[in-house]
Design an enzyme around this catalytic site. Sequence first.
Site, PDB file in Angstrom:
ATOM      1  N   LYS A  31     -10.435 -29.019 -38.803  1.00  0.00           N
ATOM      2  CA  LYS A  31     -10.899 -30.118 -39.672  1.00  0.00           C
ATOM      3  C   LYS A  31      -9.710 -30.931 -40.166  1.00  0.00           C
ATOM      4  O   LYS A  31      -9.770 -31.584 -41.217  1.00  0.00           O
ATOM      5  CB  LYS A  31     -11.709 -29.568 -40.859  1.00  0.00           C
ATOM      6  CG  LYS A  31     -13.004 -28.887 -40.441  1.00  0.00           C
ATOM      7  CD  LYS A  31     -14.028 -29.888 -39.927  1.00  0.00           C
ATOM      8  CE  LYS A  31     -15.304 -29.189 -39.479  1.00  0.00           C
ATOM      9  NZ  LYS A  31     -16.250 -30.127 -38.823  1.00  0.00           N
ATOM     10  N   ARG A  32      -8.622 -30.858 -39.406  1.00  0.00           N
ATOM     11  CA  ARG A  32      -7.408 -31.641 -39.707  1.00  0.00           C
ATOM     12  C   ARG A  32      -6.895 -31.368 -41.127  1.00  0.00           C
ATOM     13  O   ARG A  32      -6.395 -32.238 -41.819  1.00  0.00           O
ATOM     14  CB  ARG A  32      -7.632 -33.148 -39.494  1.00  0.00           C
ATOM     15  CG  ARG A  32      -8.221 -33.528 -38.121  1.00  0.00           C
ATOM     16  CD  ARG A  32      -7.440 -32.901 -36.964  1.00  0.00           C
ATOM     17  NE  ARG A  32      -7.931 -33.343 -35.669  1.00  0.00           N
ATOM     18  CZ  ARG A  32      -8.438 -32.516 -34.736  1.00  0.00           C
ATOM     19  NH1 ARG A  32      -8.536 -31.196 -34.946  1.00  0.00           N
ATOM     20  NH2 ARG A  32      -8.814 -33.005 -33.567  1.00  0.00           N
ATOM     21  N   ALA A  68      -5.813 -34.537 -43.496  1.00  0.00           N
ATOM     22  CA  ALA A  68      -6.719 -35.700 -43.401  1.00  0.00           C
ATOM     23  C   ALA A  68      -7.333 -36.076 -44.735  1.00  0.00           C
ATOM     24  O   ALA A  68      -8.268 -36.871 -44.775  1.00  0.00           O
ATOM     25  CB  ALA A  68      -7.812 -35.414 -42.383  1.00  0.00           C
ATOM     26  N   LEU A  70      -9.245 -35.794 -48.519  1.00  0.00           N
ATOM     27  CA  LEU A  70     -10.479 -35.215 -49.085  1.00  0.00           C
ATOM     28  C   LEU A  70     -11.436 -34.799 -47.973  1.00  0.00           C
ATOM     29  O   LEU A  70     -11.630 -35.540 -47.001  1.00  0.00           O
ATOM     30  CB  LEU A  70     -11.145 -36.298 -49.944  1.00  0.00           C
ATOM     31  CG  LEU A  70     -12.488 -35.957 -50.580  1.00  0.00           C
ATOM     32  CD1 LEU A  70     -12.294 -34.959 -51.712  1.00  0.00           C
ATOM     33  CD2 LEU A  70     -13.150 -37.229 -51.119  1.00  0.00           C
ATOM     34  N   GLY A 115      -6.117 -38.132 -49.555  1.00  0.00           N
ATOM     35  CA  GLY A 115      -5.677 -37.030 -50.410  1.00  0.00           C
ATOM     36  C   GLY A 115      -4.493 -36.262 -49.821  1.00  0.00           C
ATOM     37  O   GLY A 115      -3.765 -35.593 -50.565  1.00  0.00           O
ATOM     38  N   GLU A 118      -1.691 -37.982 -51.207  1.00  0.00           N
ATOM     39  CA  GLU A 118      -1.600 -37.641 -52.636  1.00  0.00           C
ATOM     40  C   GLU A 118      -0.933 -36.277 -52.815  1.00  0.00           C
ATOM     41  O   GLU A 118      -0.095 -36.094 -53.701  1.00  0.00           O
ATOM     42  CB  GLU A 118      -2.997 -37.663 -53.271  1.00  0.00           C
ATOM     43  CG  GLU A 118      -3.591 -39.069 -53.290  1.00  0.00           C
ATOM     44  CD  GLU A 118      -4.938 -39.127 -53.988  1.00  0.00           C
ATOM     45  OE1 GLU A 118      -5.923 -38.622 -53.425  1.00  0.00           O
ATOM     46  OE2 GLU A 118      -5.007 -39.662 -55.102  1.00  0.00           O
ATOM     47  N   GLU A 138      -9.250 -44.683 -48.255  1.00  0.00           N
ATOM     48  CA  GLU A 138     -10.230 -44.756 -49.351  1.00  0.00           C
ATOM     49  C   GLU A 138     -10.845 -46.145 -49.430  1.00  0.00           C
ATOM     50  O   GLU A 138     -12.053 -46.288 -49.664  1.00  0.00           O
ATOM     51  CB  GLU A 138      -9.555 -44.438 -50.697  1.00  0.00           C
ATOM     52  CG  GLU A 138      -9.242 -42.974 -50.934  1.00  0.00           C
ATOM     53  CD  GLU A 138      -7.881 -42.553 -50.398  1.00  0.00           C
ATOM     54  OE1 GLU A 138      -7.312 -43.257 -49.521  1.00  0.00           O
ATOM     55  OE2 GLU A 138      -7.380 -41.511 -50.850  1.00  0.00           O
ATOM     56  N   ARG A 141     -13.545 -46.503 -47.078  1.00  0.00           N
ATOM     57  CA  ARG A 141     -14.661 -45.571 -47.309  1.00  0.00           C
ATOM     58  C   ARG A 141     -15.429 -45.935 -48.589  1.00  0.00           C
ATOM     59  O   ARG A 141     -16.314 -45.209 -49.024  1.00  0.00           O
ATOM     60  CB  ARG A 141     -14.171 -44.129 -47.447  1.00  0.00           C
ATOM     61  CG  ARG A 141     -13.229 -43.659 -46.359  1.00  0.00           C
ATOM     62  CD  ARG A 141     -13.910 -42.937 -45.220  1.00  0.00           C
ATOM     63  NE  ARG A 141     -12.919 -42.514 -44.228  1.00  0.00           N
ATOM     64  CZ  ARG A 141     -12.789 -43.038 -43.011  1.00  0.00           C
ATOM     65  NH1 ARG A 141     -13.599 -43.976 -42.593  1.00  0.00           N
ATOM     66  NH2 ARG A 141     -11.852 -42.600 -42.182  1.00  0.00           N
ATOM     67  N   GLY A 146      -8.139 -40.440 -56.094  1.00  0.00           N
ATOM     68  CA  GLY A 146      -8.552 -39.663 -57.262  1.00  0.00           C
ATOM     69  C   GLY A 146      -7.694 -38.436 -57.477  1.00  0.00           C
ATOM     70  O   GLY A 146      -7.938 -37.650 -58.385  1.00  0.00           O
TER      71      GLY A 146
HETATM   72  C1  1HE Z   1     -12.811 -34.282 -41.398  1.00  0.00           C
HETATM   73  C2  1HE Z   1     -11.876 -35.093 -42.075  1.00  0.00           C
HETATM   74  C3  1HE Z   1     -12.070 -35.305 -43.471  1.00  0.00           C
HETATM   75  C4  1HE Z   1     -11.327 -35.013 -40.003  1.00  0.00           C
HETATM   76  N1  1HE Z   1     -13.126 -34.691 -44.057  1.00  0.00           N
HETATM   77  N2  1HE Z   1     -13.829 -33.707 -42.034  1.00  0.00           N
HETATM   78  N3  1HE Z   1      -9.825 -39.123 -45.147  1.00  0.00           N
HETATM   79  C5  1HE Z   1     -10.105 -39.954 -44.149  1.00  0.00           C
HETATM   80  O1  1HE Z   1     -10.845 -40.893 -44.240  1.00  0.00           O
HETATM   81  C6  1HE Z   1      -9.495 -39.561 -42.812  1.00  0.00           C
HETATM   82  C7  1HE Z   1     -10.576 -39.119 -41.860  1.00  0.00           C
HETATM   83  N4  1HE Z   1     -10.014 -38.513 -40.646  1.00  0.00           N
HETATM   84  C8  1HE Z   1      -9.503 -39.242 -39.639  1.00  0.00           C
HETATM   85  O2  1HE Z   1      -9.323 -40.447 -39.703  1.00  0.00           O
HETATM   86  C9  1HE Z   1      -9.140 -38.480 -38.390  1.00  0.00           C
HETATM   87  O3  1HE Z   1      -9.899 -37.270 -38.371  1.00  0.00           O
HETATM   88  C10 1HE Z   1      -7.641 -38.119 -38.255  1.00  0.00           C
HETATM   89  C11 1HE Z   1      -6.828 -39.394 -37.987  1.00  0.00           C
HETATM   90  C12 1HE Z   1      -7.102 -37.408 -39.477  1.00  0.00           C
HETATM   91  C13 1HE Z   1      -7.453 -37.144 -37.055  1.00  0.00           C
HETATM   92  O4  1HE Z   1      -8.072 -37.698 -35.909  1.00  0.00           O
HETATM   93  P1  1HE Z   1      -8.428 -36.737 -34.668  1.00  0.00           P
HETATM   94  O5  1HE Z   1      -8.958 -37.612 -33.566  1.00  0.00           O
HETATM   95  O6  1HE Z   1      -7.259 -35.870 -34.353  1.00  0.00           O
HETATM   96  O7  1HE Z   1      -9.565 -35.734 -35.206  1.00  0.00           O
HETATM   97  P2  1HE Z   1     -11.140 -36.008 -35.400  1.00  0.00           P
HETATM   98  O8  1HE Z   1     -11.854 -35.799 -34.087  1.00  0.00           O
HETATM   99  O9  1HE Z   1     -11.399 -37.269 -36.101  1.00  0.00           O
HETATM  100  O10 1HE Z   1     -11.530 -34.824 -36.420  1.00  0.00           O
HETATM  101  C14 1HE Z   1     -11.646 -33.477 -36.011  1.00  0.00           C
HETATM  102  C15 1HE Z   1     -12.679 -32.822 -36.905  1.00  0.00           C
HETATM  103  O11 1HE Z   1     -12.209 -32.846 -38.242  1.00  0.00           O
HETATM  104  C16 1HE Z   1     -14.009 -33.584 -36.915  1.00  0.00           C
HETATM  105  O12 1HE Z   1     -15.025 -32.633 -37.135  1.00  0.00           O
HETATM  106  P3  1HE Z   1     -15.940 -32.070 -35.926  1.00  0.00           P
HETATM  107  O13 1HE Z   1     -16.874 -31.114 -36.590  1.00  0.00           O
HETATM  108  O14 1HE Z   1     -16.598 -33.290 -35.347  1.00  0.00           O
HETATM  109  O15 1HE Z   1     -14.977 -31.428 -34.957  1.00  0.00           O
HETATM  110  C17 1HE Z   1     -13.878 -34.457 -38.142  1.00  0.00           C
HETATM  111  O16 1HE Z   1     -15.139 -34.808 -38.697  1.00  0.00           O
HETATM  112  C18 1HE Z   1     -13.151 -33.526 -39.081  1.00  0.00           C
HETATM  113  N5  1HE Z   1     -12.424 -34.257 -40.112  1.00  0.00           N
HETATM  114  N6  1HE Z   1     -10.972 -35.535 -41.179  1.00  0.00           N
HETATM  115  C19 1HE Z   1     -13.978 -33.930 -43.339  1.00  0.00           C
HETATM  116  N7  1HE Z   1     -11.234 -36.025 -44.195  1.00  0.00           N
HETATM  117  C20 1HE Z   1      -9.045 -36.988 -54.403  1.00  0.00           C
HETATM  118  S1  1HE Z   1      -9.653 -38.287 -53.661  1.00  0.00           S
HETATM  119  C21 1HE Z   1      -9.007 -38.395 -52.099  1.00  0.00           C
HETATM  120  C22 1HE Z   1      -9.802 -39.380 -51.299  1.00  0.00           C
HETATM  121  C23 1HE Z   1      -9.544 -39.281 -49.827  1.00  0.00           C
HETATM  122  O17 1HE Z   1      -8.772 -38.488 -49.363  1.00  0.00           O
HETATM  123  S2  1HE Z   1     -10.423 -40.375 -48.876  1.00  0.00           S
HETATM  124  C24 1HE Z   1      -9.741 -40.239 -47.299  1.00  0.00           C
HETATM  125  C25 1HE Z   1     -10.431 -39.213 -46.465  1.00  0.00           C
END
Ligand code: 1HE
Length: 264
Positions: A31-32, A68, A70, A115, A118, A138, A141, A146
């Site tokens: 889940k990265r 990755a 939150l 996060g 962060e 964020e 999204r 946070g």
């Molecule tokens: C996740 C998450 C996640 C991956 N929560 N499950 N963060 C984001 O918006 C970043 C979202 N993630 C991505 O953009 C990409 O996953 C990555 C660039 C980090 C990596 O890409 P990749 O191609 O290597 O992996 P993938 O195929 O996108 O992800 C592999 C799996 O991890 C997949 O699940 P699967 O069940 O389909 O295999 C994804 O859904 C899962 N996964 N990232 C949940 N973040 C205190 S407030 C903080 C606010 C924030 O952090 S908002 C930003 C959130």
Amino acid sequence: MTQTSSNPDLKVEFHGASQEVAVIRLTRPTKRNALSDGLILAIRDAFENLPATVRAAVIDGEGPHFCAGLDLSELKERDAGQGLHHSRMWHAALERVQHGPVPVIAALHGAVVGGGLELASACHIRVADETTFYALPEGSRGIFVGGGGAVRIPRLIGAARMTDMMLTGRVYNAADGERIGMAQYLVPEGTAFDKALELAKRVAENAPLTNYALMHALPRIAEQPADQGFFTEALMAAIAQSAPDAKERVRAFLEGRADKVRKD
Ligand code: 1HE
């Protein structure tokens, strides 16, 4: 030595001759290394329960990405009060990283986003390999930072750059990230952990009071008006130099027993 964590997505190991470096590793690569509530609390607990032998720590992430951010699968409907408490939980956990017992070095690679950035920004030193990229998705999204990012990230790169990252989705690569202040070190692909561990072993050799001053006094002094900052600096300097450890280290240099400063 490996210490099991209450959460299977976090591993704590100890390195060095006297187990002086704790390595805290996110172990959720499928889940990265997305940060679930349980994982955030496990990070808090790991820093709260470090053994007394530990003098420095490294945070690493298993797999090709550091973190990755939150865990979006947990971002269900929360009312305003729940959202507030959720953010405050992150604050409490990352406060234990920034103002915990020892300096913390982040070993960055791949995604350092949301996060994850962060978390990295709560550490004292960031070492990034060439695969690292930084983003704050964020904005796209429909949410806001946070986990303390609004306070810590502008102090690294400035509010204008953070605003641009969140408004436009701009992604910084490793080289540009180092140029603007995201990381203090840029190293070849696959070597961030080794470099972070090497630095942590060096940091662990410092007098504990020097490390304490850098973690607890310097950031406060940097926020104070100059007149108060000079005064706080003088107090901290007096306390640090009065420690027996400091006296012995100065004596060692004067007697030719300590390393000189060298440029390489
Ligand atoms: C996740 C998450 C996640 C991956 N929560 N499950 N963060 C984001 O918006 C970043 C979202 N993630 C991505 O953009 C990409 O996953 C990555 C660039 C980090 C990596 O890409 P990749 O191609 O290597 O992996 P993938 O195929 O996108 O992800 C592999 C799996 O991890 C997949 O699940 P699967 O069940 O389909 O295999 C994804 O859904 C899962 N996964 N990232 C949940 N973040 C205190 S407030 C903080 C606010 C924030 O952090 S908002 C930003 C959130």
